[in-house]
Structures are given as structure tokens and as C-alpha cells.
Design a protein around this motif. Structure first.
Motif, short mmCIF file in Angstrom:
data_model
loop_
_atom_site.label_atom_id
_atom_site.label_comp_id
_atom_site.label_asym_id
_atom_site.label_seq_id
_atom_site.Cartn_x
_atom_site.Cartn_y
_atom_site.Cartn_z
N ARG A 1 0.87 -1.34 0.33
CA ARG A 1 0.03 -0.12 -0.09
C ARG A 1 0.85 1.21 -0.02
NH1 ARG A 1 -5.21 1.40 0.78
NH2 ARG A 1 -5.59 3.30 1.86
N ASP A 2 2.15 1.37 0.75
CA ASP A 2 2.78 2.15 0.63
C ASP A 2 3.60 2.68 -0.87
OD1 ASP A 2 2.80 3.06 3.52
OD2 ASP A 2 4.16 1.24 3.92
N LEU A 3 3.50 1.64 -1.58
CA LEU A 3 3.92 1.65 -2.89
C LEU A 3 2.89 2.62 -3.77
CD1 LEU A 3 5.75 -1.47 -4.18
CD2 LEU A 3 6.34 0.43 -3.12
N ARG A 4 1.44 2.39 -3.43
CA ARG A 4 0.61 3.38 -3.76
C ARG A 4 0.87 4.75 -3.47
NH1 ARG A 4 -4.87 3.90 -5.45
NH2 ARG A 4 -6.17 5.12 -4.14
N HIS A 5 1.00 4.87 -2.05
CA HIS A 5 1.43 6.18 -1.61
C HIS A 5 2.61 6.92 -2.34
CE1 HIS A 5 -1.53 5.43 1.25
NE2 HIS A 5 -0.59 4.86 2.26
N ALA A 6 3.85 6.07 -2.60
CA ALA A 6 4.93 6.55 -3.29
C ALA A 6 4.38 7.10 -4.73
CB ALA A 6 5.89 5.32 -3.32
N HIS A 7 3.60 6.26 -5.36
CA HIS A 7 3.35 6.58 -6.61
C HIS A 7 2.83 7.92 -6.58
CE1 HIS A 7 1.66 6.24 -10.96
NE2 HIS A 7 0.46 6.44 -10.25
N GLY B 1 6.88 15.46 -9.10
CA GLY B 1 7.57 15.84 -10.47
C GLY B 1 6.79 16.59 -11.08
N GLY B 2 5.88 17.22 -10.58
CA GLY B 2 5.01 18.30 -11.22
C GLY B 2 3.69 18.20 -11.88
N ALA B 3 3.12 16.82 -11.68
CA ALA B 3 1.78 16.28 -12.14
C ALA B 3 0.61 17.01 -11.52
CB ALA B 3 1.65 14.95 -12.10
N ASP B 4 -0.24 17.37 -12.27
CA ASP B 4 -1.50 18.07 -11.94
C ASP B 4 -2.10 17.18 -10.92
OD1 ASP B 4 -3.39 20.45 -12.73
OD2 ASP B 4 -4.58 18.42 -12.72
N LEU B 5 -2.64 18.25 -9.75
CA LEU B 5 -3.28 17.56 -8.64
C LEU B 5 -4.51 16.82 -9.00
CD1 LEU B 5 -3.12 17.20 -5.53
CD2 LEU B 5 -4.44 19.19 -5.36
N GLN B 6 -5.42 17.26 -9.93
CA GLN B 6 -6.60 16.64 -10.40
C GLN B 6 -6.25 15.52 -11.11
OE1 GLN B 6 -9.71 17.43 -9.54
NE2 GLN B 6 -10.72 15.92 -10.70
N VAL B 7 -5.27 15.46 -12.14
CA VAL B 7 -5.05 14.21 -12.85
C VAL B 7 -4.62 12.93 -11.89
CG1 VAL B 7 -3.24 13.42 -14.34
CG2 VAL B 7 -4.12 15.47 -14.72
N VAL B 8 -3.56 13.41 -10.74
CA VAL B 8 -3.32 12.49 -9.84
C VAL B 8 -4.57 11.81 -8.91
CG1 VAL B 8 -1.90 11.80 -7.81
CG2 VAL B 8 -1.03 13.44 -9.65
N LYS B 9 -5.38 12.81 -8.90
CA LYS B 9 -6.61 12.40 -8.13
C LYS B 9 -7.39 11.22 -8.77
CE LYS B 9 -11.21 13.95 -6.95
NZ LYS B 9 -11.95 13.39 -7.97
N GLU B 10 -7.60 11.72 -10.23
CA GLU B 10 -8.45 10.67 -11.19
C GLU B 10 -7.74 9.40 -11.28
OE1 GLU B 10 -11.42 11.19 -11.96
OE2 GLU B 10 -11.61 13.08 -11.11
N ARG B 11 -6.40 9.37 -11.28
CA ARG B 11 -5.37 8.28 -11.56
C ARG B 11 -5.65 7.43 -10.52
NH1 ARG B 11 -1.25 7.47 -15.39
NH2 ARG B 11 0.27 6.11 -14.69
N LEU B 12 -5.66 7.86 -9.05
CA LEU B 12 -5.70 7.01 -7.85
C LEU B 12 -7.06 6.73 -7.82
CD1 LEU B 12 -2.69 7.99 -7.91
CD2 LEU B 12 -2.88 7.57 -5.58
N GLY B 13 -8.03 7.21 -8.24
CA GLY B 13 -9.30 7.16 -7.69
C GLY B 13 -9.87 7.61 -6.56
N HIS B 14 -9.41 8.65 -6.09
CA HIS B 14 -9.62 9.47 -4.91
C HIS B 14 -11.01 10.03 -4.95
CE1 HIS B 14 -5.29 9.62 -3.49
NE2 HIS B 14 -5.91 8.38 -3.18
N ALA B 15 -11.73 9.84 -3.98
CA ALA B 15 -13.29 10.41 -3.93
C ALA B 15 -13.28 11.97 -3.65
CB ALA B 15 -14.24 9.94 -2.93
N SER B 16 -12.07 12.38 -2.98
CA SER B 16 -11.88 13.91 -2.54
C SER B 16 -10.54 14.18 -2.89
CB SER B 16 -12.05 14.08 -0.96
OG SER B 16 -11.60 15.50 -0.68
N ILE B 17 -10.29 15.39 -3.54
CA ILE B 17 -9.09 15.75 -3.71
C ILE B 17 -8.21 16.31 -2.50
CG2 ILE B 17 -9.47 18.55 -3.81
CD1 ILE B 17 -7.86 18.43 -6.45
N ALA B 18 -8.95 16.14 -1.35
CA ALA B 18 -8.29 16.43 -0.10
C ALA B 18 -7.33 15.26 0.21
CB ALA B 18 -9.07 16.69 0.94
N THR B 19 -7.74 14.17 -0.06
CA THR B 19 -7.00 12.96 0.03
C THR B 19 -5.83 12.82 -0.75
OG1 THR B 19 -9.06 11.67 0.38
CG2 THR B 19 -7.26 10.28 -0.31
N THR B 20 -5.89 13.29 -2.01
CA THR B 20 -4.75 13.49 -2.91
C THR B 20 -3.69 14.47 -2.15
OG1 THR B 20 -6.14 12.89 -4.54
CG2 THR B 20 -4.10 13.68 -5.40
#
Length: 455
Positions: A394-400, A407-426
């Protein structure tokens, strides 16, 4: 109009084939249907039967004070647990927590007798037992859910959990494995599919259930698009609809499919793995390896006279190493003594004097059990990285997530990639790597140096 309090039960007298009279106890259920509470040889027993049935019916009527006089245990087992709509994994977790931590305190109490003071005493007792605050909060959430339903059902008219506080849960900062540390662990893993599994995890950020249920058809090797449409959970068989260990759900945790792109290098490795393992479109990408490998057996013991003696036992006696006496009476567990006992048992089995115990194998349908992978594959590789903490898959998911944001990825893109319900989690993954604040420190240093140069 018939009054709600008026009795609707009665006894019906009828004559049997043998000429004797029988008495049937009749009552009206909560839905207005005429039902039988049994047939008896005399009217007195029949009257008691329909009266008892009416009492049970009254407990099901809204606003009846008798409903609150039922025991907490009866309400949970007969009403709440069977009808509470939750995921099977949640039901399994709830059931364990209820019988382990809640039922011993509240099980024998009547629903109307449970007050906030009793809940506070219960929380204090759990804290004094050394239970972690997060576990106390979880158990209180379950208890609160039970009484919320009880209030909706008008079983009780007071919610004993409202206003009751639990010990504060301190959110610790995330410890993120760095790319260098991951490389050390990666090269310590067994070569083959398990390395690819770990690398796929760090490159995709999938949850374990999504990763272990990943099939060839879920990865489009031409477009490099991965589709997450299912997950698998491991259950105690009594909670599985078919009595099995693994249950595949046709939706991921967020109950929405998601699609994202993989890197070229990981896609090429997956393609090579599919081709080498000759996997079909419906096959699991990562499968549990065969468990029928025979254990290594010792075949020869040196002369016990040359091996020395064991330490004195409780009677002060010593025995030569590599003998049955040393193993049984001397209780020595060195390799030689274990080997002597192993050879002895093997000989008896070959002569038909003992029935060999079948080799233990992990029950699986091809899915890799999380705890098996952790104990046998992941944890043995961790010492190679020299970490001061023990990261999990699970920590590898956190590391991803952390690596992407660093590395500068967009916060919303990362949220959608990980399937978070809230951007606060991301957002929790922002600035989690050790060098994440370097730019801020450099800015601080430039500002301070400006004042130093003026002097």
C-alpha cells in the motif's frame, strides 16, 4: 375503526377426524394477515399461544415501548446485522468488532437502558486496555450506526453515542519510499513475475485488490491504457456467498471505472510477460505460483560420537547430538538432532507405520493472497534497502502519488488516476519526499543571503 390496542387474536375450535376437538390459536400479524400460532388439545393452551404471538407482533409496531426492552444482542443479531447493507468485507470487519469489543459490554443490556454514561465507561475501559485511539473510534462508529438504525426503527428514543468523545487520533506524516530505496528492494525480490508486480504497482498506484485481479484484457498494449473495472477481496469463507476465500467484485472501491496510461517501459515488460507465460486475455496477469514443491530433506547424519553432547536437561543428563534421545529427552533442536528425528519419521512412513500429514497449501483460486505475498516475497526483500520503516505494498501506492506530484503532475490528474473520492485525500501526498522542501529552503537561503551581503 378497530383500535390499535384492541386484541385481534382468538381461538378456533374444530373437530378432528377421530371425533375429538382441537383448538387453533389465531392471530393477525403486523401486515394484517391471519396466521396460526399452533393447534392444541385444549383452549387454555391455545389462548396462551395467540397471546404470546400478539406480544411478538406488538414489538414490531412503531412506537411500542416493548421494542426497547429487547436485549442489545437480540436486536443486533436478529435485526441490524442481517439487514444492514454493507460490502462483504465491511460486514466481516463489523462482525468481528461487534463480538470482540462491543457485545461483551452491551450484549445483555436492554436497548432502552443503554445511556451515554455507559458508552463513556466502555470507551474508558477500552483505552485502559491499551487499545489504540483509531480502533476505539472505529468501534464507536459501529455502535453509533447500530443506535442510529434503532432510533429510525423507534426501538429507542435516545442515541447514547451522541456527544460522547473518543481519544484523539493523531494523523502521522506519511513515510514515502524514495526511488533509490525502491530500486534496492526491487533488485532483492525474486526475478520474474514478482518483480514485475512490484514495478507495476509503483507505476500505476493500484490498490492491492485491483492489482491482484488485473487481467491481460485490462491492459491495452497498443494504446498503453489500463482500465480498472474490478477488484478482488479475500474473506473468511463464512462471509463468502459461495463459501470461498476470494470474491471478485465487478467494480473497484470508488464504484466507478477509471482509465489511465502506463509508461512505455512497463507496458513492454507486461507484453513480454504475457508472451512468455502464454497468458490468454482472461488470465490473471499475476498468479499464485505452484505450491507443490517438496521440502528439502536431510538424508544423512554424521557419526553421533563425533558431534559432542547436548546441554544437561532438567535431570542433569546429556545425550549425543544427532540422536533421537537428544531430540526427545534432551530437547535439543540443532540441525543434527532435527535431522535424526526427520529421518526416523520418514522411515516409519515408508514402512507404513505412520500416516504422513498432507503438505499444507494456501487455498487460492489463482489470486495471490496479500499476507502470503507480504510474508514470503515482500518482507524478505526489505533488509536490502536498509530502511528505518517497513513499507507495505500500500505504501507503493502512496509513493506513486507522491512521486507524481513531486515531479510536477497536476493534482486533479493524480486524483483521477488513483481513484480518490476527494481531492483533499490527494493533497496529503504533496511535499512528502525528503527533498520536497528543497526549493523553499533555497528561496529562504537567497533571502537571508541578501541581508548578509548588505553588511
Amino acid at each position: 375503526m378497530i383500535s390499535e390496542s384492541r386484541s385481534l387474536g382468538y381461538t378456533k375450535k374444530r373437530k378432528g377426524k377421530n371425533g375429538k376437538y382441537r383448538y387453533t390459536a389465531c392471530y393477525v400479524d403486523i401486515k394484517g394477515r391471519l396466521r396460526s400460532a399452533g393447534t392444541f388439545t385444549n383452549k387454555k393452551e391455545a389462548d396462551k399461544a395467540w397471546q404470546r404471538a400478539e406480544v411478538e407482533v406488538s414489538r414490531g409496531r412503531t412506537g411500542d415501548p416493548a421494542r426497547g426492552r429487547q436485549r442489545f444482542k437480540d436486536y443486533v443479531e436478529d435485526v441490524w446485522l442481517p439487514n444492514h447493507q454493507v460490502e462483504v468485507t465491511t460486514r466481516e470487519s463489523y462482525t468481528y468488532a461487534i463480538y470482540r469489543h462491543i457485545m461483551p459490554t452491551f450484549g445483555s443490556m436492554r436497548m432502552i437502558d443503554i445511556l451515554p454514561e455507559h458508552v463513556r465507561e466502555w470507551i474508558t475501559a477500552l483505552k485502559n486496555q491499551g487499545m489504540r485511539p483509531v480502533t476505539i473510534r472505529y468501534n464507536k462508529i459501529i455502535l453509533s450506526a447500530i443506535f442510529t438504525t434503532a432510533m429510525d426503527d423507534q426501538v429507542t428514543f435516545i442515541h447514547p453515542c451522541r456527544g460522547v468523545r473518543t481519544p484523539p487520533v493523531v494523523r502521522k506524516p506519511l513515510e514515502i519510499i524514495t526511488p533509490e530505496q525502491f530500486d534496492d528492494v526491487y533488485h532483492a525480490l525474486p526475478e520474474g513475475s514478482f518483480r514485475l508486480l512490484a514495478e507495476t504497482e509503483i507505476e500505476s498506484g493500484l490498490r492491492w485488490g485491483e492489482l491482484s485481479e488485473l487481467r491481460v484484457k485490462d491492459v491495452n498494449l497498443r494504446t498503453r491504457i489500463l482500465t480498472v473495472s474490478r477488484t478482488v477481496v479475500e474473506l473468511n469463507p463464512k462471509f463468502h456467498p459461495e463459501g470461498r476465500h476470494f470474491l471478485v467484485k465487478d467494480y473497484p472501491k470508488d464504484k466507478e471505472y477509471r482509465r489511465f496510461k502506463l509508461s512505455t517501459q512497463i507496458t513492454e515488460k507486461i507484453e513480454d510477460h504475457v508472451r512468455t507465460a502464454k497468458l490468454t486475455q482472461d488470465d490473471l496477469l499475476f498468479q499464485m505460483p505452484p505450491q507443490d514443491k517438496p521440502r528439502a530433506r536431510i538424508t544423512e547424519i554424521p557419526d553421533p560420537e563425533t558431534l559432542g553432547c547436548t546441554e544437561p536437561n532438567e535431570k542433569g543428563r546429556t545425550y549425543n547430538h544427532g540422536t533421537l534421545s537428544a531430540y526427545t529427552a534432551g530437547r535439543c533442536r540443532c540441525d543434527y538432532c532435527r535431522g535424526a528425528f526427520t529421518l526416523y519419521r520418514a522411515k516409519r512412513r515408508s514402512e507404513g507405520k505412520d500416516t504422513p500429514r498432507p503438505r499444507r497449501a494456501r487455498e487460492t483460486d489463482g489470486h495471490i493472497p496479500n499476507d502470503w505475498f507480504r510474508r514470503n516475497i515482500w518482507c524478505p526483500a526489505l533488509p536490502a534497502a536498509g530502511l528505518n520503516f517497513r513499507p507495505t505494498m500500500r505504501d507503493l501506492r502512496h509513493a506513486h502519488a507522491s512521486w507524481l506530484l513531486n515531479g510536477g503532475a497536476d493534482l486533479q490528474v493524480v486524483k483521477e488516476r488513483l481513484g480518490h473520492a476527494s481531492i483533499a485525500t490527494t493533497e496529503r501526498y504533496l511535499h512528502t519526499l525528503p527533498d520536497a522542501d528543497e526549493t523553499a529552503l533555497e528561496a529562504l537561503a537567497r533571502t537571508r543571503n541578501r541581508s548578509t551581503t548588505r553588511k
